[in-house]
Scaffold this motif. Structure first.
Motif, short mmCIF file in Angstrom:
data_model
loop_
_atom_site.label_atom_id
_atom_site.label_comp_id
_atom_site.label_asym_id
_atom_site.label_seq_id
_atom_site.Cartn_x
_atom_site.Cartn_y
_atom_site.Cartn_z
N ARG A 413 110.40 99.46 27.99
CA ARG A 413 110.87 98.31 28.83
C ARG A 413 109.67 97.68 28.89
O ARG A 413 108.80 97.69 28.77
CB ARG A 413 111.35 99.17 30.04
CG ARG A 413 112.65 99.93 30.11
CD ARG A 413 112.94 100.57 31.46
NE ARG A 413 113.97 101.46 31.32
CZ ARG A 413 114.38 102.21 32.79
NH1 ARG A 413 113.64 102.10 33.50
NH2 ARG A 413 115.41 102.86 32.33
N LEU A 414 110.28 96.25 29.33
CA LEU A 414 109.46 94.93 29.23
C LEU A 414 109.94 94.26 30.43
O LEU A 414 110.87 94.00 30.83
CB LEU A 414 109.46 94.02 28.31
CG LEU A 414 108.69 92.83 28.46
CD1 LEU A 414 107.17 93.15 28.36
CD2 LEU A 414 109.07 92.00 27.15
N ALA A 415 108.77 94.24 31.58
CA ALA A 415 108.97 93.37 32.66
C ALA A 415 108.06 92.00 32.79
O ALA A 415 107.18 92.18 32.43
CB ALA A 415 108.72 94.10 34.05
N LEU A 416 108.82 90.80 33.02
CA LEU A 416 108.05 89.70 32.98
C LEU A 416 108.46 88.89 34.23
O LEU A 416 109.55 88.78 34.70
CB LEU A 416 108.68 88.76 31.74
CG LEU A 416 108.56 89.42 30.33
CD1 LEU A 416 109.55 88.62 29.53
CD2 LEU A 416 107.23 89.23 29.70
N CYS A 417 107.15 88.43 34.66
CA CYS A 417 106.95 87.39 35.84
C CYS A 417 106.01 86.44 35.46
O CYS A 417 104.89 86.45 35.99
CB CYS A 417 106.91 88.14 37.23
SG CYS A 417 107.08 86.88 38.63
N ALA A 418 106.44 85.36 34.72
CA ALA A 418 105.63 84.30 34.27
C ALA A 418 106.43 82.87 34.30
O ALA A 418 107.79 83.00 34.17
CB ALA A 418 104.90 84.82 32.94
N GLY A 419 105.61 81.99 33.66
CA GLY A 419 106.22 80.71 33.52
C GLY A 419 107.17 80.86 32.36
O GLY A 419 107.27 81.69 31.52
#
Length: 448
Positions: A413-419
């Motif tokens: 799984r991959l979690a992203l919180c960025a521009g």
């Protein structure tokens, strides 16, 4: 939300086709143009109403759509532009379809001689002219407001205030939607859809103008602590009544004479206070937020979002590997994740039991300069307590190469919180390396 958006288009088109079958139009240019006007007009009308409902942020919104608010605002932008495009098509239908209409004859309009109109009949007759004329200038104003989305120099508060004019335009255009429809149409499914869309849109347009967005989830709060660093302001806010906030959710904050702004909750304190990490990225966060002082009253609305640790937990049978990627202030929800994981670990009797209920996770934080990140020591300490592998990438030394993240293996799984740029690049590299698109969770930054 995708099912709702495309389902509405399918339902509207099916209702329109059913109407053509039950009550076939005259096969001439005038009859055909009326039907095309009606079809694209209801589509535009429905999408405008959807955008207004999202902007109003009723408490049931995420639950009913099964979509987190940050993603709903991306839909708000998309369907808003669709509504504008369909409105232009509606406006220019005769011009766009002139080649088709030229192949048909125009049915002559019978000259109706009426006696002198009085009372409601006079009012209803006069409303037709207003319904036609007002729709033209309302469409022009809507196009101007839509163009302002791309004017980033416009202050967010002013832009949001101007954006509320869409609610006023909906109220005006509701006269167009009802007055210009054939009375017989309201006995058919498409006419019922028109009435339902108008009623819902009017209700939430009035709520937006009178009460403002998100009022059902709004509570008074007070600022209890402020830490101002070079580009980061840490705000601790105590709501008057407890809020059930999960790690990774966000809330809206509004200071006096300001519109509400969304910020991720970086920490949930034992007394129910919430700590926000605010990056100086715009006029409000740069000039106004650092001036907030302890004791200031604020309005707090939330919680919202579904970027929560629970979505990434696994059962004891299959322990998954996960990669969490934060960009800049995107570390805020992950900070809450780490805090939650550390607290849970402290309550478990042994590490093996904890390991069975938590994933093997690695957190990667992309920053420009570590020296400018006041949260770094806390993040490092929380990662150690939570048993999460933590790495930091300083862009001033070397930029992150997304494809290099997956050379040694692809996480489950991959979690992203960025521009958007960083998130898209990492997501594309993940999929190219063999990862599944359904295994990606994102917190979206850019709503405007």
């Amino acid at each position: 939300m995708k099912r709702i958006v495309y389902g509405f288009a399918a339902l509207t088109t099916a209702a329109w086709l059913f109407g053509l079958w039950v009550d076939p139009p005259a096969m001439n240019g005038r009859g055909l143009s009326h039907e095309v006007f009606y079809w694209n007009g209801i589509l535009a009308w429905g999408y405008m109403a959807m955008a207004i409902v999202i902007a109003a942020r009723p408490a049931w919104l995420e639950r009913a759509t099964k979509t987190p608010l940050d993603e709903l605002y991306r839909w708000h932008r998309t369907i808003g532009f669709w509504a504008l495009g369909l409105s232009v098509f509606h406006w220019l239908t005769k011009t766009i379809m002139a080649p088709v209409f030229s192949l048909m004859t125009l049915e002559p309009v019978p000259k109706i001689v009426r006696g002198e109109l009085t009372g409601f009949d006079l009012f209803w007759s006069q409303m037709r002219g207003f319904a036609v004329d007002s729709s033209i200038w309302a469409t022009v104003i809507a196009l101007v407001l839509g163009a302002l989305v791309f004017v980033k120099a416009l202050r967010y508060t002013k832009w949001l205030q101007l954006h509320k004019l869409f609610s006023a335009l909906f109220i005006v255009l509701s006269i167009h939607a009802i007055r210009l429809a054939d009375p017989a149409d309201f006995t058919l499914p498409l006419g019922i859809i028109n009435l339902a869309v108008t009623a819902v849109g009017l209700w939430y347009s009035v709520l937006l103008l009178v009460r403002g967005a998100g009022r059902e989830k709004e509570v008074p709060a007070r600022v209890t602590d402020v830490e101002v660093h070079e580009s980061i302001t840490l705000l601790t806010v105590k709501p008057e009544k407890p809020l059930h906030v999960r790690a990774g959710e966000f809330a809206f904050l509004a200071t006096q004479n300001e519109e509400k702004h969304p910020f991720s909750v970086a920490e949930i304190l034992p007394d129910g206070s919430l700590r926000f990490a605010v990056k100086a990225l715009g006029d409000y966060t740069t000039n106004d937020v650092p001036r907030i002082a302890p004791g200031d009253e604020v309005r707090l609305e939330g919680p919202w979002g579904a970027f929560t640790l629970e979505r990434f937990e696994t059962d004891a049978a299959t322990r998954r590997k996960e990669l969490w990627v934060a960009g800049g202030i995107g570390i805020a929800p992950f900070c809450a994740w780490l805090q939650d994981a550390a607290e849970r670990k402290a309550k478990v009797a042994d590490d093996e039991a904890f390991a069975k209920s938590h994933p093997i996770a690695k957190l990667l934080w992309c920053v420009r300069d570590c020296a400018d990140e006041p949260m770094l020591p806390k993040i490092e300490a929380l990662a150690r307590r939570a048993g999460i592998e933590f790495h930091i990438v300083e862009s001033k030394k070397s930029r992150l190469k997304p494809e290099a993240l997956f050379t040694a293996g692809v996480p489950d799984r991959l979690a992203l919180c960025a521009g958007a740029g960083l998130s898209n690049a990492v997501a594309e590299a993940f999929v190219a390396a063999g990862g599944s698109k359904t295994a990606i969770r994102r917190e979206h930054f850019d709503w405007r």
